[in-house]
Design a protein around this motif. Sequence first.
Motif, PDB file in Angstrom:
ATOM      1  N   PRO A  80       1.032  -1.136   0.071  1.00 53.58           N
ATOM      2  CA  PRO A  80       0.094   0.028  -0.040  1.00 53.58           C
ATOM      3  C   PRO A  80       0.783   1.215  -0.100  1.00 53.58           C
ATOM      4  O   PRO A  80       1.991   1.364   0.645  1.00 53.58           O
ATOM      5  N   VAL A  81       0.350   2.308  -0.450  1.00 53.96           N
ATOM      6  CA  VAL A  81       1.299   3.529  -0.665  1.00 53.96           C
ATOM      7  C   VAL A  81       0.314   4.683   0.174  1.00 53.96           C
ATOM      8  O   VAL A  81      -0.828   4.800  -0.327  1.00 53.96           O
ATOM      9  N   TYR A  82       1.134   5.231   0.917  1.00 60.34           N
ATOM     10  CA  TYR A  82       0.560   6.419   1.538  1.00 60.34           C
ATOM     11  C   TYR A  82       1.265   7.548   0.940  1.00 60.34           C
ATOM     12  O   TYR A  82       2.545   7.927   0.922  1.00 60.34           O
ATOM     13  N   LEU A  83       0.300   8.469   0.117  1.00 57.63           N
ATOM     14  CA  LEU A  83       1.271   9.490  -0.475  1.00 57.63           C
ATOM     15  C   LEU A  83       0.956  10.911   0.255  1.00 57.63           C
ATOM     16  O   LEU A  83      -0.323  11.254   0.333  1.00 57.63           O
ATOM     17  N   CYS A  84       2.049  11.481   0.357  1.00 61.85           N
ATOM     18  CA  CYS A  84       1.892  12.930   1.148  1.00 61.85           C
ATOM     19  C   CYS A  84       2.901  13.849   0.535  1.00 61.85           C
ATOM     20  O   CYS A  84       3.918  13.682   0.403  1.00 61.85           O
ATOM     21  N   GLY A  85       1.968  14.857   0.335  1.00 61.46           N
ATOM     22  CA  GLY A  85       2.582  16.128  -0.247  1.00 61.46           C
ATOM     23  C   GLY A  85       2.470  17.465   0.343  1.00 61.46           C
ATOM     24  O   GLY A  85       1.046  17.516   0.869  1.00 61.46           O
ATOM     25  N   GLU A  86       3.493  18.159   0.364  1.00 55.16           N
ATOM     26  CA  GLU A  86       3.480  19.484   1.330  1.00 55.16           C
ATOM     27  C   GLU A  86       3.531  20.609   0.451  1.00 55.16           C
ATOM     28  O   GLU A  86       4.523  20.639  -0.339  1.00 55.16           O
ATOM     29  N   SER A  87       2.569  21.367   0.529  1.00 53.17           N
ATOM     30  CA  SER A  87       2.655  22.650  -0.358  1.00 53.17           C
ATOM     31  C   SER A  87       2.803  22.289  -1.855  1.00 53.17           C
ATOM     32  O   SER A  87       2.051  21.965  -2.553  1.00 53.17           O
ATOM     33  N   LEU A 107      -4.249   9.391   1.120  1.00 55.71           N
ATOM     34  CA  LEU A 107      -3.447  10.613   0.349  1.00 55.71           C
ATOM     35  C   LEU A 107      -3.687  11.656   1.479  1.00 55.71           C
ATOM     36  O   LEU A 107      -4.755  11.723   2.241  1.00 55.71           O
ATOM     37  N   ILE A 108      -2.404  12.246   1.665  1.00 56.50           N
ATOM     38  CA  ILE A 108      -2.379  13.225   2.737  1.00 56.50           C
ATOM     39  C   ILE A 108      -1.757  14.674   2.335  1.00 56.50           C
ATOM     40  O   ILE A 108      -0.545  14.699   1.517  1.00 56.50           O
ATOM     41  N   PRO A 197      -9.181   7.557   0.859  1.00 57.07           N
ATOM     42  CA  PRO A 197      -9.266   8.552   1.914  1.00 57.07           C
ATOM     43  C   PRO A 197      -8.223   9.635   1.907  1.00 57.07           C
ATOM     44  O   PRO A 197      -7.153   9.289   1.873  1.00 57.07           O
ATOM     45  N   THR A 198      -8.645  10.759   2.172  1.00 53.44           N
ATOM     46  CA  THR A 198      -7.571  11.935   1.922  1.00 53.44           C
ATOM     47  C   THR A 198      -7.768  12.813   3.530  1.00 53.44           C
ATOM     48  O   THR A 198      -8.607  13.077   3.947  1.00 53.44           O
ATOM     49  N   ALA A 247       1.119  11.477  15.096  1.00 52.77           N
ATOM     50  CA  ALA A 247       0.035  11.487  15.999  1.00 52.77           C
ATOM     51  C   ALA A 247      -1.034  12.318  15.261  1.00 52.77           C
ATOM     52  O   ALA A 247      -2.306  11.452  15.635  1.00 52.77           O
ATOM     53  N   ILE A 248      -1.040  12.934  14.426  1.00 53.93           N
ATOM     54  CA  ILE A 248      -2.207  13.279  13.661  1.00 53.93           C
ATOM     55  C   ILE A 248      -2.800  12.333  12.734  1.00 53.93           C
ATOM     56  O   ILE A 248      -3.974  12.064  12.647  1.00 53.93           O
ATOM     57  N   MET A 249      -2.013  11.509  12.069  1.00 53.89           N
ATOM     58  CA  MET A 249      -2.373  10.405  11.366  1.00 53.89           C
ATOM     59  C   MET A 249      -3.099   9.378  12.378  1.00 53.89           C
ATOM     60  O   MET A 249      -4.236   8.864  11.919  1.00 53.89           O
ATOM     61  N   GLY A 250      -2.624   9.099  13.479  1.00 53.51           N
ATOM     62  CA  GLY A 250      -3.232   8.270  14.460  1.00 53.51           C
ATOM     63  C   GLY A 250      -4.564   8.870  15.086  1.00 53.51           C
ATOM     64  O   GLY A 250      -5.632   7.803  15.030  1.00 53.51           O
ATOM     65  N   ALA A 251      -4.789  10.066  14.960  1.00 54.28           N
ATOM     66  CA  ALA A 251      -5.897  10.506  15.298  1.00 54.28           C
ATOM     67  C   ALA A 251      -7.255  10.340  14.628  1.00 54.28           C
ATOM     68  O   ALA A 251      -8.281  10.390  14.826  1.00 54.28           O
ATOM     69  N   VAL A 252      -6.712  10.487  13.054  1.00 51.41           N
ATOM     70  CA  VAL A 252      -7.763  10.067  12.393  1.00 51.41           C
ATOM     71  C   VAL A 252      -7.985   8.504  11.668  1.00 51.41           C
ATOM     72  O   VAL A 252      -8.450   8.462  10.626  1.00 51.41           O
ATOM     73  N   GLY A 253      -7.340   7.932  12.198  1.00 49.02           N
ATOM     74  CA  GLY A 253      -7.355   6.438  11.783  1.00 49.02           C
ATOM     75  C   GLY A 253      -6.570   6.081  10.436  1.00 49.02           C
ATOM     76  O   GLY A 253      -6.760   5.155   9.589  1.00 49.02           O
ATOM     77  N   PHE A 254      -5.410   6.954  10.287  1.00 44.65           N
ATOM     78  CA  PHE A 254      -4.664   6.737   9.163  1.00 44.65           C
ATOM     79  C   PHE A 254      -3.366   5.946   9.181  1.00 44.65           C
ATOM     80  O   PHE A 254      -2.568   5.729   8.148  1.00 44.65           O
ATOM     81  N   LEU A 255      -3.076   5.411  10.455  1.00 40.11           N
ATOM     82  CA  LEU A 255      -1.968   4.645  10.627  1.00 40.11           C
ATOM     83  C   LEU A 255      -2.320   3.116  10.396  1.00 40.11           C
ATOM     84  O   LEU A 255      -3.183   2.696  10.285  1.00 40.11           O
ATOM     85  N   PRO A 256      -1.236   2.459   9.536  1.00 38.74           N
ATOM     86  CA  PRO A 256      -1.662   1.079   9.379  1.00 38.74           C
ATOM     87  C   PRO A 256      -2.126   0.318  10.299  1.00 38.74           C
ATOM     88  O   PRO A 256      -1.715   0.519  11.672  1.00 38.74           O
ATOM     89  N   ASN A 257      -3.297  -0.699   9.956  1.00 40.59           N
ATOM     90  CA  ASN A 257      -3.879  -1.745  11.024  1.00 40.59           C
ATOM     91  C   ASN A 257      -4.712  -0.982  12.037  1.00 40.59           C
ATOM     92  O   ASN A 257      -5.298  -1.661  13.043  1.00 40.59           O
ATOM     93  N   GLN A 258      -4.782   0.277  11.808  1.00 36.93           N
ATOM     94  CA  GLN A 258      -5.927   0.966  12.674  1.00 36.93           C
ATOM     95  C   GLN A 258      -7.256   0.802  12.039  1.00 36.93           C
ATOM     96  O   GLN A 258      -7.494   0.685  11.067  1.00 36.93           O
ATOM     97  N   ILE A 259      -8.121   0.601  13.069  1.00 39.10           N
ATOM     98  CA  ILE A 259      -9.627   0.598  12.617  1.00 39.10           C
ATOM     99  C   ILE A 259     -10.295   1.849  12.776  1.00 39.10           C
ATOM    100  O   ILE A 259     -10.369   2.283  14.138  1.00 39.10           O
ATOM    101  N   ARG A 260     -10.827   2.379  11.804  1.00 39.91           N
ATOM    102  CA  ARG A 260     -11.292   3.802  11.878  1.00 39.91           C
ATOM    103  C   ARG A 260     -12.840   3.502  12.313  1.00 39.91           C
ATOM    104  O   ARG A 260     -13.603   2.864  11.979  1.00 39.91           O
ATOM    105  N   ASP A 261     -13.159   4.653  13.259  1.00 38.30           N
ATOM    106  CA  ASP A 261     -14.437   4.424  13.687  1.00 38.30           C
ATOM    107  C   ASP A 261     -15.357   5.704  12.985  1.00 38.30           C
ATOM    108  O   ASP A 261     -15.255   6.715  13.302  1.00 38.30           O
TER     109      ASP A 261
END
Length: 276
Positions: A80-87, A107-108, A197-198, A247-261
């Motif tokens: 899986p690819v988590y694509l993160c772009g800044e500015s 996508l971040i 999910p973005t 920590a931000i990604m964890g708060a929104v369920g974006f870390l691997p193996n997290q179950i998003r509520d």
Amino acid sequence: MAEPVPLKLYAPTGKHPNRPMFVYLPGMDGSGELFALQSAGLKSHFDIRCLVIPGDDLSSWERLAHQAVQLIRQEAGMAPVYLCGESFGACLALRIVALAPALASHLILINSASSFHRFPWLHWVANLTPWVAPPLYQSSNLFSLPVLANLSRIGEVNRQALMRAMTAVTQSSAAWRMALLSQFRLEPLQLQRVTAPTLLVASLGDRLLPSLEEAQRLAELLPNPRIYPLPHSGHASLLEDGVNLGAIMGAVGFLPNQIRDSEKLPSGNQPAPLAT
């Protein structure tokens, strides 16, 4: 004429092939070196890659996106690819997912510069940059630091790293990348085809661009968005001591193996920020 140096991906924390791949697309500096502060908090979850855009690169958006897609596919394989772009990198990320909608599982986008073309004074800066005397260009980088970053929230080591990155960008490269931002438009990208999910991270203290307003605009175009506001951060938020992307990604369920509520965090909702 010599062939342009191709883009490349480098692994700042070593390669970990059994983990999902996290690909960071840098801002105007094009180096990816400023992501070091965030790599430490993400390396236990991901196989991290940073894109490097050579300082003399004068590629179009199309060429940049095609090269990046090819590189990511080669490096990630079936992961899986988590694509993160800044500015600037967020604009490239949008071009990449428009070209290859199924490439990214997540996508971040952080303080996307996709609103650049709507501000005439930035057009003026972009048009003037190639003609400024080199010594004046170098000194202008220092004067622009308070606009680019909330320096009170950035430690001395990261402040020096930001200054080095800014001065390392050649005048011709800076002019070209600003010209690309002036040309960038969201409308032709057909972002409704993106299924990932973005996460839209937006600094409320951004003095360069209206990042929250642009995040809200992007949320209307992307099918599965979440906005995460940073109430006191500047444009270069990932260099700030209180900002932890993991920590931000964890708060929104974006870390691997997290179950998003889905009940707790509905699409488009704005969770309470972790960074202050």
